[in-house]
Design a protein around this motif. Structure first.
Motif, PDB file in Angstrom:
ATOM      1  N   TRP A 244       0.829  -1.209   0.000  1.00  0.00           N
ATOM      2  CA  TRP A 244       0.000   0.000   0.000  1.00  0.00           C
ATOM      3  C   TRP A 244       0.860   1.254   0.000  1.00  0.00           C
ATOM      4  O   TRP A 244       1.855   1.349   0.710  1.00  0.00           O
ATOM      5  CB  TRP A 244      -0.880  -0.017   1.249  1.00  0.00           C
ATOM      6  CG  TRP A 244      -1.823   1.141   1.424  1.00  0.00           C
ATOM      7  CD1 TRP A 244      -3.131   1.190   1.037  1.00  0.00           C
ATOM      8  CD2 TRP A 244      -1.563   2.385   2.097  1.00  0.00           C
ATOM      9  NE1 TRP A 244      -3.700   2.398   1.415  1.00  0.00           N
ATOM     10  CE2 TRP A 244      -2.754   3.155   2.062  1.00  0.00           C
ATOM     11  CE3 TRP A 244      -0.438   2.935   2.713  1.00  0.00           C
ATOM     12  CZ2 TRP A 244      -2.853   4.425   2.623  1.00  0.00           C
ATOM     13  CZ3 TRP A 244      -0.525   4.205   3.266  1.00  0.00           C
ATOM     14  CH2 TRP A 244      -1.727   4.937   3.219  1.00  0.00           C
TER      15      TRP A 244
ATOM     16  N   LYS B  66      -1.274  -0.991  -4.108  1.00  0.00           N
ATOM     17  CA  LYS B  66      -2.563  -0.376  -3.808  1.00  0.00           C
ATOM     18  C   LYS B  66      -2.293   1.115  -3.610  1.00  0.00           C
ATOM     19  O   LYS B  66      -1.665   1.510  -2.629  1.00  0.00           O
ATOM     20  CB  LYS B  66      -3.193  -0.984  -2.556  1.00  0.00           C
ATOM     21  CG  LYS B  66      -4.540  -0.351  -2.187  1.00  0.00           C
ATOM     22  CD  LYS B  66      -5.143  -0.975  -0.935  1.00  0.00           C
ATOM     23  CE  LYS B  66      -6.443  -0.277  -0.550  1.00  0.00           C
ATOM     24  NZ  LYS B  66      -7.044  -0.840   0.680  1.00  0.00           N
TER      25      LYS B  66
ATOM     26  N   ASP C 274      -3.562   4.687  -2.859  1.00  0.00           N
ATOM     27  CA  ASP C 274      -4.712   5.285  -2.182  1.00  0.00           C
ATOM     28  C   ASP C 274      -4.686   6.812  -2.305  1.00  0.00           C
ATOM     29  O   ASP C 274      -3.666   7.410  -2.670  1.00  0.00           O
ATOM     30  CB  ASP C 274      -4.715   4.872  -0.710  1.00  0.00           C
ATOM     31  CG  ASP C 274      -6.120   4.662  -0.157  1.00  0.00           C
ATOM     32  OD1 ASP C 274      -7.073   5.220  -0.743  1.00  0.00           O
ATOM     33  OD2 ASP C 274      -6.260   3.953   0.850  1.00  0.00           O
TER      34      ASP C 274
ATOM     35  N   GLU D 211      -3.558  -0.679  -8.304  1.00  0.00           N
ATOM     36  CA  GLU D 211      -4.980  -0.501  -7.999  1.00  0.00           C
ATOM     37  C   GLU D 211      -5.249   0.958  -7.660  1.00  0.00           C
ATOM     38  O   GLU D 211      -4.519   1.572  -6.885  1.00  0.00           O
ATOM     39  CB  GLU D 211      -5.372  -1.379  -6.811  1.00  0.00           C
ATOM     40  CG  GLU D 211      -6.781  -1.130  -6.279  1.00  0.00           C
ATOM     41  CD  GLU D 211      -7.049  -1.858  -4.976  1.00  0.00           C
ATOM     42  OE1 GLU D 211      -7.146  -1.199  -3.924  1.00  0.00           O
ATOM     43  OE2 GLU D 211      -7.142  -3.104  -5.013  1.00  0.00           O
TER      44      GLU D 211
ATOM     45  N   CYS E 140      -7.340   3.314  -5.587  1.00  0.00           N
ATOM     46  CA  CYS E 140      -8.217   3.396  -4.421  1.00  0.00           C
ATOM     47  C   CYS E 140      -8.261   4.844  -3.981  1.00  0.00           C
ATOM     48  O   CYS E 140      -7.246   5.533  -4.005  1.00  0.00           O
ATOM     49  CB  CYS E 140      -7.699   2.511  -3.290  1.00  0.00           C
ATOM     50  SG  CYS E 140      -8.633   2.635  -1.743  1.00  0.00           S
TER      51      CYS E 140
ATOM     52  N   GLY F 166     -11.913   4.106  -1.111  1.00  0.00           N
ATOM     53  CA  GLY F 166     -12.831   3.268  -1.881  1.00  0.00           C
ATOM     54  C   GLY F 166     -12.965   3.819  -3.279  1.00  0.00           C
ATOM     55  O   GLY F 166     -12.000   3.929  -4.028  1.00  0.00           O
TER      56      GLY F 166
ATOM     57  N   TRP G  19     -10.668  -0.168  -6.377  1.00  0.00           N
ATOM     58  CA  TRP G  19     -11.301  -0.572  -5.135  1.00  0.00           C
ATOM     59  C   TRP G  19     -12.634   0.165  -5.100  1.00  0.00           C
ATOM     60  O   TRP G  19     -12.698   1.354  -4.843  1.00  0.00           O
ATOM     61  CB  TRP G  19     -10.410  -0.256  -3.949  1.00  0.00           C
ATOM     62  CG  TRP G  19     -10.950  -0.692  -2.626  1.00  0.00           C
ATOM     63  CD1 TRP G  19     -11.018   0.048  -1.483  1.00  0.00           C
ATOM     64  CD2 TRP G  19     -11.510  -1.978  -2.303  1.00  0.00           C
ATOM     65  NE1 TRP G  19     -11.577  -0.702  -0.468  1.00  0.00           N
ATOM     66  CE2 TRP G  19     -11.892  -1.945  -0.943  1.00  0.00           C
ATOM     67  CE3 TRP G  19     -11.730  -3.154  -3.033  1.00  0.00           C
ATOM     68  CZ2 TRP G  19     -12.471  -3.032  -0.301  1.00  0.00           C
ATOM     69  CZ3 TRP G  19     -12.312  -4.242  -2.401  1.00  0.00           C
ATOM     70  CH2 TRP G  19     -12.673  -4.174  -1.049  1.00  0.00           C
TER      71      TRP G  19
ATOM     72  N   ASP H 216     -15.048   1.245   0.104  1.00  0.00           N
ATOM     73  CA  ASP H 216     -14.474   0.795   1.369  1.00  0.00           C
ATOM     74  C   ASP H 216     -15.442  -0.073   2.162  1.00  0.00           C
ATOM     75  O   ASP H 216     -15.053  -0.656   3.180  1.00  0.00           O
ATOM     76  CB  ASP H 216     -14.072   2.005   2.221  1.00  0.00           C
ATOM     77  CG  ASP H 216     -12.672   2.508   1.907  1.00  0.00           C
ATOM     78  OD1 ASP H 216     -11.926   1.811   1.203  1.00  0.00           O
ATOM     79  OD2 ASP H 216     -12.328   3.613   2.359  1.00  0.00           O
TER      80      ASP H 216
END
Length: 692
Positions: free
Chosen positions: A374, A437, A439, A472, A474, A477, A493, A496
């Motif tokens: 992440w 991931k 975010d 990904e 994200c 979410g 994603w 969440d």
């Protein structure tokens, strides 16, 4: 007058271009015959005049202009650097047609050039359009619309999308009326609140039948959308960056791509075009021939409480259940024990990981799983070494309210991007990491297109340096899902919320644009962390198996019976994922409003699976028949229930699916449908079908 046609599978767009002005769209709908007389098409669309009007109808051009006395919203708002409004009058400068149609128009007095570009995809059925403004000298551009298209006349409503954290992709239906439906997303990201799309269903359109037009603006920053009905009845749809997204004078401004779809098979026709185009044209896959791996994310198992012993035990259990990828979420870097500190300091925490991440990665690989990590590169905590060293890299004033304890970094700053690239690529180069991931957990203090362009640049540099790594998207979410970010990533994603009931609805509506292979969906904890609801492991597992399947809970909490059910559903997903990866998701029109159902159909039409979720309490006693779609009426199909073990003791009758397979024609399945066994709310039937 010159006429152009753009054809993409089921749709045609016709443009009429005068010799002394901007072109306008005279037709957007079902594909016209190859020999259609485009001049007659244009003539048939011309409006009459009556009292209270100008002596000529100002055209609804691809960029409506105030200088042409257009009575609605203009497609371009531009000013000189001192703020003086400019009202250009464009004349034709040139046309270029290869695989792309390019039409350029100039205002020589103001030194402005406006260029429209259109491309058609014969396989996916999508038409892609964009607008560019070039200036000989710097100007301020407050608003530039992608090519403006007419709204359909035989439509009573429009559908756009709202949402919030843990409840994304909420359709909002608005009646057409004289005036404007406008959204100006100022959050600086796509947003839970403002998915950049609109669907324009014709009167009587359903998921499976009728006509629909749809548009999606492929941009990850703030956007503006307006749907306007003029007093004369004409309708226009505009999309572009949010107002004043480029606050400084410049010599070139460009919209993001606008993706247009048309369907004469209901909303599903548009959805399939978007799904295929995203999957086959936008996403670039690091390993396109590799099956989508069953995903495990440790966030809701441990949060920030990292330890090698706990994580290896969790990994052992996840692998036994069928997981093939293990993602270490937030909390692995220096000083990160909660969400108020250390964001931006991307070095491994020596307290939690005295020997680094290598022992965990080696253990993961020893179990046959790949490893992911992440990051949240665009953000920084006030309490971090990065913020203390470089307060000049923070976007906006340091006195602004924090979001999740953090500021946004100024991604337009090339020095910052170099710093982030060095930190991330060092971690990737020194560890065997196959997945990121990525975010993004707060809105921007103000909207700025340069922020989005900077993020795209960093993502591109990382992908060029590490082409084997999957990324990904994200954003708390589903806060940043669009075709722009998906040009740099391979998975989203979606929310969440791991609540299966919430997910069932969110996934259903997101399928209007997203294919299953990019849409992450995880089996959450027994008690959902965001809603507090408790659902059976069967319901949680089958909802996750509808999309790119994963787990996100502490697998050590599972009973033996729950583990057996999850293992079985995971095995089903693995056995079917190759054909499901390229399947079309067709939303079904359920007679019972409590049922949310979809049919995922193989590209060659030889097989399908129906997911029929019971999302509420039905008003009638017995289940209503469920009609399928998209089948060959004359062909025979064998259907069977994949999860017969989930039949409730309250089902006391003998519907045929309870005891074994059925063979029916496509016409029967689409007209009469199939009678399902009785089920309880918060449950799911899985019906597999094969063409005989």
């Amino acid at each position: 007058m010159t006429h152009y046609r753009i054809d993409a599978l089921r749709q045609t767009l016709v443009l009429a271009a005068p010799s002394d002005g901007l072109p306008h769209c005279t037709f957007w709908g079902a594909r016209l015959p190859d020999g259609a007389d485009l001049a007659q098409v244009a003539a048939s669309a011309a409006l009459d005049l009556t009292g209270g009007m100008l002596d000529a109808n100002p055209e609804l051009t691809l960029c409506p202009q105030t200088a042409a006395a257009f009575p609605g919203q203009p497609g371009l708002v531009v000013r000189s650097p001192d703020g003086t409004p400019l009202r250009p009058v464009f004349t034709k400068a040139g046309t270029k047609r290869t695989d792309t149609l390019s039409l350029a128009y100039t205002d020589e007095d103001l030194g402005l050039t406006l260029t429209f570009r259109f491309a058609a995809d014969a396989a996916t059925g999508i038409i892609t359009a964009s607008t560019t403004l070039d200036s000989d000298t710097p100007v301020l551009c407050d608003w530039l619309a992608a090519p403006v298209l007419p709204g359909p006349q035989l439509a009573d409503q429009m559908i756009d999308f709202a949402g919030r954290w843990c409840d994304e992709f909420q359709p909002v239906t608005t009646p057409w009326a004289t005036g404007i439906r406008a959204r100006d997303n100022r959050t600086g990201r796509t947003g839970h609140e403002h998915f950049p799309a609109i669907i324009l269903p014709a009167r009587g359109c359903t998921n499976t039948g009728g006509e629909a037009h749809a548009l999606h603006y492929g941009w990850s920053g703030g956007h503006r959308m307006l749907a306007e009905e003029l007093p004369d009845g004409r309708r226009q749809i505009q999309f572009g960056h949010a107002t004043a997204s480029d606050p400084l004078p410049g010599t070139r401004f460009e919209t993001a791509p606008l993706y247009a779809a048309f369907s004469d098979t209901g909303l599903n026709g548009c959805a399939v075009s978007f799904q295929r185009h995203l999957r086959d044209r936008i996403v670039t896959w690091p390993q396109p021939d590799t099956p989508r791996p069953v995903h495990y994310n440790c966030w809701e198992a441990i949060y920030f409480d990292h330890s090698l012993a706990a994580l290896t035990a969790i990994a052992d259990r996840a692998a036994a259940l069928g997981a093939e990828r293990f993602v270490l979420d937030d909390g692995w870097f220096k000083g990160r024990n909660d969400d108020t500190t250390s964001l931006g300091d991307w070095t491994i925490d020596a307290t939690k990981w005295p020997d680094g991440l290598t022992p965990l990665i080696d253990h993961i690989h020893g179990l046959g799983m790949t490893f992911g990590l992440w990051f949240e590169p665009e953000m920084v905590n006030a309490d971090s070494d990065l913020a203390r060293a470089h307060p000049d890299w923070i976007l906006g004033p340091t006195t602004q309210p924090l979001g999740r304890g953090q500021y946004v970094l100024d991604m337009a700053n090339a020095d910052l991007r170099d710093h982030l690239f060095t930190q991330i690529t060092t971690t990737l180069s020194t560890h065997d990491i196959e997945y990121i991931k990525w975010d993004h957990n707060r809105v921007l203090p103000y909207n700025d297109a340069a922020q989005t362009r900077g993020t795209y640049d960093l993502l591109k540099r990382l992908r060029d340096a590490h082409p084997e790594v999957e990324i990904e998207s994200c954003s708390s979410g589903g806060g940043r899902i669009d075709f722009g970010i998906m040009a740099h990533t391979q998975r989203v994603w979606l929310s969440d919320s791991n609540d299966a009931l919430s997910r069932l609805r969110i996934q259903h509506d997101a399928a209007l644009f997203l294919p299953s292979c990019v849409t992450g969906s995880h089996v959450g904890p027994r008690t959902c962390h965001t809603t507090g609801r408790i659902h059976s492991i069967s319901f949680r597992a089958w909802v996750a198996a509808q999309r790119h399947m994963g787990f996100e809970m502490d697998p050590r909490e599972l009973t033996d019976a729950e583990a057996a059910t999850l293992t079985k559903v995971t095995a089903w997903y693995k056995a079917n994922r190759d054909w499901l990866r390229t399947a079309d998701i067709l939303r079904l029109d359920a007679a019972d409003p409590a049922i949310i159902a979809e049919q995922q159909q193989a590209a060659d039409g030889t097989r399908f699976v129906v997911f029929a979720g019971h999302a509420g309490t039905s008003t009638q006693i017995a289940p209503r028949p469920l009609r399928l779609t998209g089948l060959d009426p004359a062909a025979s199909y064998t259907i069977d229930l994949a999860n017969r073990e989930d039949i409730s003791s309250l089902s006391r009758g003998t519907p045929a699916l309870k005891s074994g397979p059925l063979t029916l024609t496509g016409q029967s399945l689409m007209s009469q449908g199939i009678a399902l066994p009785y089920d309880l709310p918060d449950s799911m039937w899985i019906i597999e079908g094969h063409r005989a």
